[in-house]
Design a protein around this motif. Structure first.
Motif, PDB file in Angstrom:
ATOM      1  N   TYR A  91       0.720  -1.198  -0.029  1.00 50.89           N
ATOM      2  CA  TYR A  91      -0.076  -0.114  -0.141  1.00 50.89           C
ATOM      3  C   TYR A  91       0.843   1.228  -0.048  1.00 50.89           C
ATOM      4  O   TYR A  91       0.701   2.304  -0.711  1.00 50.89           O
ATOM      5  CB  TYR A  91      -1.137  -0.136   1.245  1.00 50.89           C
ATOM      6  CG  TYR A  91      -1.732   1.160   1.327  1.00 50.89           C
ATOM      7  CD1 TYR A  91      -2.891   1.543   0.544  1.00 50.89           C
ATOM      8  CD2 TYR A  91      -1.234   2.259   2.422  1.00 50.89           C
ATOM      9  CE1 TYR A  91      -3.365   2.802   0.873  1.00 50.89           C
ATOM     10  CE2 TYR A  91      -2.119   3.448   2.601  1.00 50.89           C
ATOM     11  CZ  TYR A  91      -3.071   3.713   1.787  1.00 50.89           C
ATOM     12  OH  TYR A  91      -3.752   4.877   1.675  1.00 50.89           O
ATOM     13  N   LEU A  92       1.874   1.158   0.965  1.00 47.27           N
ATOM     14  CA  LEU A  92       2.821   2.368   0.839  1.00 47.27           C
ATOM     15  C   LEU A  92       3.544   2.600  -0.421  1.00 47.27           C
ATOM     16  O   LEU A  92       3.800   3.704  -0.952  1.00 47.27           O
ATOM     17  CB  LEU A  92       3.749   2.282   1.957  1.00 47.27           C
ATOM     18  CG  LEU A  92       2.856   2.437   3.532  1.00 47.27           C
ATOM     19  CD1 LEU A  92       4.067   2.099   4.467  1.00 47.27           C
ATOM     20  CD2 LEU A  92       2.341   3.831   3.600  1.00 47.27           C
ATOM     21  N   LEU A 136       6.201  11.090   3.484  1.00 46.42           N
ATOM     22  CA  LEU A 136       6.028   9.886   4.090  1.00 46.42           C
ATOM     23  C   LEU A 136       7.306   9.196   4.236  1.00 46.42           C
ATOM     24  O   LEU A 136       7.458   8.341   5.176  1.00 46.42           O
ATOM     25  CB  LEU A 136       5.104   9.061   2.781  1.00 46.42           C
ATOM     26  CG  LEU A 136       4.806   7.724   2.890  1.00 46.42           C
ATOM     27  CD1 LEU A 136       3.967   7.488   4.143  1.00 46.42           C
ATOM     28  CD2 LEU A 136       4.126   7.213   1.970  1.00 46.42           C
ATOM     29  N   LEU A 162       8.480   7.154   7.615  1.00 46.35           N
ATOM     30  CA  LEU A 162       8.883   6.074   7.606  1.00 46.35           C
ATOM     31  C   LEU A 162      10.400   5.828   8.023  1.00 46.35           C
ATOM     32  O   LEU A 162      10.503   4.718   8.859  1.00 46.35           O
ATOM     33  CB  LEU A 162       8.811   5.199   6.036  1.00 46.35           C
ATOM     34  CG  LEU A 162       7.559   4.880   5.521  1.00 46.35           C
ATOM     35  CD1 LEU A 162       7.549   4.631   4.284  1.00 46.35           C
ATOM     36  CD2 LEU A 162       6.863   3.929   6.436  1.00 46.35           C
TER      37      LEU A 162
END
Length: 105
Positions: free
Chosen positions: A30-31, A46, A50
């Motif tokens: 998904y990421l 993002l 992360l």
């Protein structure tokens, strides 16, 4: 995933470990899809989250604990992933993600 893998001793435990592995793989996919959208500002935020909230504080300590014996001073050590799980998850990150801002910061 680490807890499920370490406690997997019978078939039902292996099922739990597989389910946990599939869940984390879904999150990584998904990421990766979010990165593939190509919005640079979103990708940078993002990637920062992360790296600073997941990869460096959770995965790297597990890898760095290779060959290190636990503290014998009686102090409660912070929970880290086992080296094998940390390496497995890092490998999945490098196999899945193609975003330069995450892989080449």
């Amino acid at each position: 995933l680490d807890l499920a893998a370490s406690e997997a001793s019978i078939a039902s435990d292996l099922t739990v470990a597989r389910r946990e592995n599939e869940a984390q793989q879904d999150i990584i996919e998904y990421l990766s899809d979010v990165f593939e959208i190509g919005i640079e500002e979103l990708n940078e935020v993002l990637a920062d989250r992360l790296l600073n909230c997941a990869m460096m504080p959770l995965l790297l300590p597990g890898v760095m604990s290779l060959g290190v014996s636990p503290s014998s001073k009686g102090e409660a050590a912070p929970r880290i992933l086992s080296p094998s799980v940390a390496l497995f998850l890092l490998r999945q990150v490098f196999d899945t993600f193609r975003a330069r801002c995450l892989l080449l910061p």
